[in-house]
Design a protein around this motif. Structure first.
Motif, PDB file in Angstrom:
ATOM      1  N   VAL A 118       0.866  -1.174   0.000  1.00  0.00           N
ATOM      2  CA  VAL A 118       0.000   0.000   0.000  1.00  0.00           C
ATOM      3  C   VAL A 118       0.901   1.220   0.000  1.00  0.00           C
ATOM      4  CG1 VAL A 118      -1.769   1.280   1.253  1.00  0.00           C
ATOM      5  CG2 VAL A 118      -1.811  -1.231   1.237  1.00  0.00           C
ATOM      6  N   LEU A 119       0.905   1.944  -1.100  1.00  0.00           N
ATOM      7  CA  LEU A 119       1.747   3.129  -1.256  1.00  0.00           C
ATOM      8  C   LEU A 119       0.837   4.316  -1.529  1.00  0.00           C
ATOM      9  CD1 LEU A 119       4.570   1.663  -3.547  1.00  0.00           C
ATOM     10  CD2 LEU A 119       4.510   1.784  -1.046  1.00  0.00           C
ATOM     11  N   LEU A 120       0.804   5.262  -0.600  1.00  0.00           N
ATOM     12  CA  LEU A 120      -0.088   6.416  -0.704  1.00  0.00           C
ATOM     13  C   LEU A 120       0.733   7.697  -0.721  1.00  0.00           C
ATOM     14  CD1 LEU A 120      -2.923   7.755  -0.589  1.00  0.00           C
ATOM     15  CD2 LEU A 120      -2.714   7.688   1.918  1.00  0.00           C
ATOM     16  N   GLY A 121       0.448   8.555  -1.694  1.00  0.00           N
ATOM     17  CA  GLY A 121       1.058   9.878  -1.749  1.00  0.00           C
ATOM     18  C   GLY A 121      -0.018  10.936  -1.623  1.00  0.00           C
ATOM     19  N   THR A 122       0.156  11.876  -0.685  1.00  0.00           N
ATOM     20  CA  THR A 122      -0.815  12.950  -0.504  1.00  0.00           C
ATOM     21  C   THR A 122      -0.121  14.298  -0.619  1.00  0.00           C
ATOM     22  OG1 THR A 122      -0.546  13.022   1.925  1.00  0.00           O
ATOM     23  CG2 THR A 122      -2.229  11.544   1.044  1.00  0.00           C
ATOM     24  N   ASP A 123      -0.863  15.258  -1.148  1.00  0.00           N
ATOM     25  CA  ASP A 123      -0.370  16.622  -1.251  1.00  0.00           C
ATOM     26  C   ASP A 123      -1.590  17.540  -1.328  1.00  0.00           C
ATOM     27  OD1 ASP A 123       2.601  17.853  -2.039  1.00  0.00           O
ATOM     28  OD2 ASP A 123       0.947  19.146  -2.652  1.00  0.00           O
ATOM     29  N   CYS A 124      -1.407  18.788  -0.916  1.00  0.00           N
ATOM     30  CA  CYS A 124      -2.533  19.716  -0.933  1.00  0.00           C
ATOM     31  C   CYS A 124      -2.702  20.404  -2.278  1.00  0.00           C
ATOM     32  CB  CYS A 124      -2.374  20.761   0.179  1.00  0.00           C
ATOM     33  SG  CYS A 124      -0.911  21.812   0.007  1.00  0.00           S
ATOM     34  N   ARG A 125      -1.806  20.093  -3.258  1.00  0.00           N
ATOM     35  CA  ARG A 125      -1.856  20.760  -4.552  1.00  0.00           C
ATOM     36  C   ARG A 125      -2.248  19.778  -5.649  1.00  0.00           C
ATOM     37  NH1 ARG A 125       3.498  21.938  -5.525  1.00  0.00           N
ATOM     38  NH2 ARG A 125       3.909  20.270  -4.044  1.00  0.00           N
ATOM     39  N   PRO A 126      -3.469  19.892  -6.188  1.00  0.00           N
ATOM     40  CA  PRO A 126      -3.916  18.963  -7.230  1.00  0.00           C
ATOM     41  C   PRO A 126      -3.020  18.958  -8.460  1.00  0.00           C
ATOM     42  CG  PRO A 126      -5.787  20.179  -6.339  1.00  0.00           C
ATOM     43  CD  PRO A 126      -4.552  20.820  -5.775  1.00  0.00           C
ATOM     44  N   THR A 127      -2.430  20.093  -8.814  1.00  0.00           N
ATOM     45  CA  THR A 127      -1.586  20.118 -10.020  1.00  0.00           C
ATOM     46  C   THR A 127      -0.352  19.244  -9.847  1.00  0.00           C
ATOM     47  OG1 THR A 127      -0.571  22.162  -9.174  1.00  0.00           O
ATOM     48  CG2 THR A 127      -2.354  22.389 -10.778  1.00  0.00           C
ATOM     49  N   ALA A 128       0.228  19.239  -8.647  1.00  0.00           N
ATOM     50  CA  ALA A 128       1.387  18.377  -8.392  1.00  0.00           C
ATOM     51  C   ALA A 128       0.989  16.909  -8.477  1.00  0.00           C
ATOM     52  CB  ALA A 128       1.982  18.690  -7.025  1.00  0.00           C
ATOM     53  N   LEU A 129      -0.179  16.582  -7.937  1.00  0.00           N
ATOM     54  CA  LEU A 129      -0.634  15.197  -7.956  1.00  0.00           C
ATOM     55  C   LEU A 129      -0.950  14.727  -9.370  1.00  0.00           C
ATOM     56  CD1 LEU A 129      -2.922  15.141  -4.795  1.00  0.00           C
ATOM     57  CD2 LEU A 129      -0.645  14.153  -5.052  1.00  0.00           C
ATOM     58  N   GLU A 130      -1.394  15.627 -10.218  1.00  0.00           N
ATOM     59  CA  GLU A 130      -1.653  15.242 -11.603  1.00  0.00           C
ATOM     60  C   GLU A 130      -0.358  14.812 -12.290  1.00  0.00           C
ATOM     61  OE1 GLU A 130      -3.643  14.129 -14.861  1.00  0.00           O
ATOM     62  OE2 GLU A 130      -4.500  14.704 -12.914  1.00  0.00           O
ATOM     63  N   THR A 131       0.723  15.534 -12.016  1.00  0.00           N
ATOM     64  CA  THR A 131       2.025  15.128 -12.549  1.00  0.00           C
ATOM     65  C   THR A 131       2.410  13.754 -12.023  1.00  0.00           C
ATOM     66  OG1 THR A 131       2.785  17.412 -12.744  1.00  0.00           O
ATOM     67  CG2 THR A 131       4.485  15.711 -12.650  1.00  0.00           C
ATOM     68  N   ALA A 132       2.181  13.526 -10.730  1.00  0.00           N
ATOM     69  CA  ALA A 132       2.511  12.230 -10.137  1.00  0.00           C
ATOM     70  C   ALA A 132       1.707  11.102 -10.791  1.00  0.00           C
ATOM     71  CB  ALA A 132       2.250  12.275  -8.632  1.00  0.00           C
ATOM     72  N   ARG A 133       0.423  11.325 -10.974  1.00  0.00           N
ATOM     73  CA  ARG A 133      -0.412  10.281 -11.582  1.00  0.00           C
ATOM     74  C   ARG A 133       0.042   9.960 -13.004  1.00  0.00           C
ATOM     75  NH1 ARG A 133      -4.589  13.349  -9.080  1.00  0.00           N
ATOM     76  NH2 ARG A 133      -5.467  12.216  -7.285  1.00  0.00           N
ATOM     77  N   GLU A 134       0.355  10.990 -13.761  1.00  0.00           N
ATOM     78  CA  GLU A 134       0.796  10.774 -15.141  1.00  0.00           C
ATOM     79  C   GLU A 134       2.160  10.094 -15.179  1.00  0.00           C
ATOM     80  OE1 GLU A 134      -0.621  11.377 -18.200  1.00  0.00           O
ATOM     81  OE2 GLU A 134      -2.435  11.543 -16.984  1.00  0.00           O
ATOM     82  N   GLY A 135       3.012  10.415 -14.199  1.00  0.00           N
ATOM     83  CA  GLY A 135       4.329   9.781 -14.142  1.00  0.00           C
ATOM     84  C   GLY A 135       5.251  10.156 -15.271  1.00  0.00           C
ATOM     85  N   ARG A 136       5.083  11.360 -15.812  1.00  0.00           N
ATOM     86  CA  ARG A 136       5.940  11.827 -16.914  1.00  0.00           C
ATOM     87  C   ARG A 136       6.920  12.876 -16.387  1.00  0.00           C
ATOM     88  NH1 ARG A 136       0.995  11.295 -19.898  1.00  0.00           N
ATOM     89  NH2 ARG A 136       1.256   9.875 -21.674  1.00  0.00           N
ATOM     90  N   TYR A 137       8.211  12.677 -16.715  1.00  0.00           N
ATOM     91  CA  TYR A 137       9.243  13.558 -16.193  1.00  0.00           C
ATOM     92  C   TYR A 137      10.268  13.877 -17.281  1.00  0.00           C
ATOM     93  CZ  TYR A 137       7.203  11.929 -11.829  1.00  0.00           C
ATOM     94  OH  TYR A 137       6.324  11.625 -10.818  1.00  0.00           O
ATOM     95  N   ALA A 138      10.811  15.076 -17.177  1.00  0.00           N
ATOM     96  CA  ALA A 138      11.842  15.500 -18.119  1.00  0.00           C
ATOM     97  C   ALA A 138      13.142  14.735 -17.841  1.00  0.00           C
ATOM     98  CB  ALA A 138      12.086  17.001 -17.984  1.00  0.00           C
ATOM     99  N   ALA A 139      14.002  14.721 -18.847  1.00  0.00           N
ATOM    100  CA  ALA A 139      15.268  13.993 -18.712  1.00  0.00           C
ATOM    101  C   ALA A 139      16.082  14.501 -17.526  1.00  0.00           C
ATOM    102  CB  ALA A 139      16.071  14.110 -20.000  1.00  0.00           C
ATOM    103  N   LYS A 140      16.046  15.812 -17.279  1.00  0.00           N
ATOM    104  CA  LYS A 140      16.830  16.372 -16.166  1.00  0.00           C
ATOM    105  C   LYS A 140      16.330  15.858 -14.817  1.00  0.00           C
ATOM    106  CE  LYS A 140      14.103  20.667 -15.850  1.00  0.00           C
ATOM    107  NZ  LYS A 140      13.473  20.306 -14.558  1.00  0.00           N
ATOM    108  N   ASP A 141      15.042  15.469 -14.762  1.00  0.00           N
ATOM    109  CA  ASP A 141      14.489  14.954 -13.511  1.00  0.00           C
ATOM    110  C   ASP A 141      15.020  13.567 -13.169  1.00  0.00           C
ATOM    111  OD1 ASP A 141      12.872  17.222 -13.128  1.00  0.00           O
ATOM    112  OD2 ASP A 141      11.292  16.387 -14.393  1.00  0.00           O
ATOM    113  N   LEU A 142      15.576  12.881 -14.172  1.00  0.00           N
ATOM    114  CA  LEU A 142      16.084  11.529 -13.950  1.00  0.00           C
ATOM    115  C   LEU A 142      17.603  11.477 -13.790  1.00  0.00           C
ATOM    116  CD1 LEU A 142      13.162  10.929 -15.038  1.00  0.00           C
ATOM    117  CD2 LEU A 142      14.124   8.793 -15.931  1.00  0.00           C
TER     118      LEU A 142
END
Length: 265
Positions: free
Chosen positions: A135-159
Motif C-alpha cells: 500500500v503506497l499512498l502519496g498525498t499533497d494539498c496541490r492537485p496540479t502536483a498530484l496530476e504530474t505524479a499520476r501521469e508519471g511523466r518527467y523530463a530527462a533532467k528529472d532523472l
C-alpha cells in the motif's frame, strides 16, 4: 522569509552554501521570489522573497492568497533525493520492516509533491521483490502536483539522479520525456489532502514527511509530528528533512540523520 534576496544569498554563500537560481512568481500586484541553498552539511534552506507591502496587498485582494500560497509550496523533490537517506532505506529500513511484516508493506508519503520520492520507494520494493500488494499512498494539498505524479511523466533532467540501469528498467521514453512504467504507476495511490488537517488512517510501517515542517510555526509542526507518530506502527520508521527534528513529546527515537523510529509499545 526575506525582503532582500541578494543580501540573503550573499550571507548564505559566505557560509559555503551553494545557492540555486531565483524563481519569480507574479499574481497581479503580488510578487514573490523563491530559491534554495544547500549548505556544506547538506542542509537545505528555502528563501522566500516577499515585498514589504504583501500583507496590505492581500488584505485588499484576498482572492490572490491561494495562488500565492501555492507558489510558495512548489515542492523541491527528486528521485532518490538525498542519496544517503535512500541508501539507508534500501539497506537498513526496508530489510528490517520486511522481515518483521508478514503482510504487504504500508507506506505513506505526506506532502509528496510530484511523486518522485514515492516512485523511488516503489522501485526499491520491486528490487526487494515486495512490491506486490504493498500500500503506497502519496498525498499533497496541490492537485496540479498530484496530476504530474499520476501521469508519471518527467523530463530527462528529472532523472539525473536515477542510475541508468534503474532508469532503463522502470521508465519508458515517450516523445522526449520519460514515463514511469505501468506496473509502478498502478502500485501507487495519489490523494489530495493536507497533513495539517489530520493524518491518513494507519497504521503505517513507513512515513515520509520531508522538508515541510521548516515552513510551519513550532505549534503547527508539533501538531503534525503528533499526527504522524500517532498513525505510525510501533517499530515503524519516519523519514524527515535534514533540518527537521520531531518534538520531544512524540514517541520517536532518533536512528540516524533524517530517520526516526516509533517506540515499541
Amino acid at each position: 522569509y526575506t525582503t532582500d534576496m541578494e543580501r540573503s544569498h550573499a550571507d548564505a554563500k559566505a557560509t559555503g552554501a551553494v545557492v540555486g537560481p531565483v524563481a519569480d512568481f507574479e499574481f497581479g500586484p503580488v510578487r514573490l521570489q523563491q530559491s534554495m541553498a544547500v549548505g556544506p552539511d547538506g542542509v537545505e534552506v528555502v528563501f522566500v522573497g516577499i515585498n514589504k507591502r504583501l500583507p496590505s496587498v492581500l488584505d485588499d485582494r484576498p482572492d490572490l492568497l491561494a495562488p500565492a500560497v501555492n507558489s510558495l509550496l512548489i515542492g523541491v523533490t527528486a528521485f532518490f533525493r538525498d542519496a544517503a537517506v535512500f541508501e539507508a532505506l534500501r539497506t537498513q529500513v526496508l530489510p528490517d520492516l520486511l522481515s518483521r511484516t508478514p503482510g504487504p508493506l504500508r507506506a505513506w508519503c505526506a506532502g509528496c509533491s510530484s511523486g518522485q520520492e514515492l516512485y523511488s520507494l516503489a522501485i526499491l520494493l520491486v528490487e526487494a521483490g515486495r512490491l506486490d500488494g504493498a500500500v503506497l499512498l502519496g498525498t499533497d494539498c496541490r492537485p496540479t502536483a498530484l496530476e504530474t505524479a499520476r501521469e508519471g511523466r518527467y523530463a530527462a533532467k528529472d532523472l539525473e539522479s536515477v542510475p541508468s540501469e534503474l532508469r532503463d528498467r522502470y521508465f519508458q521514453s515517450e516523445n522526449g520525456v520519460w514515463r514511469v512504467v505501468p506496473r509502478l504507476r498502478a502500485a501507487v495511490e495519489w490523494k489530495t489532502a493536507d497533513v495539517l488537517a489530520g493524518p491518513e488512517p494507519g497504521p503505517w510501517d513507513l512515513i515520509l514527511w520531508r522538508n515541510a515542517a521548516i515552513y510551519l510555526t513550532p505549534a503547527g509542526a508539533g501538531a503534525a509530528w503528533r499526527h504522524l507518530a500517532g498513525v505510525l506502527r510501533p517499530g515503524g520508521f519516519l523519514v524527515t528533512g535534514p533540518a527537521e527534528r520531531p518534538t520531544a513529546d512524540v514517541p520517536l527515537t532518533f536512528v540516524r540523520r533524517c530517520l526516526y523510529r516509533r517506540k515499541e509499545a
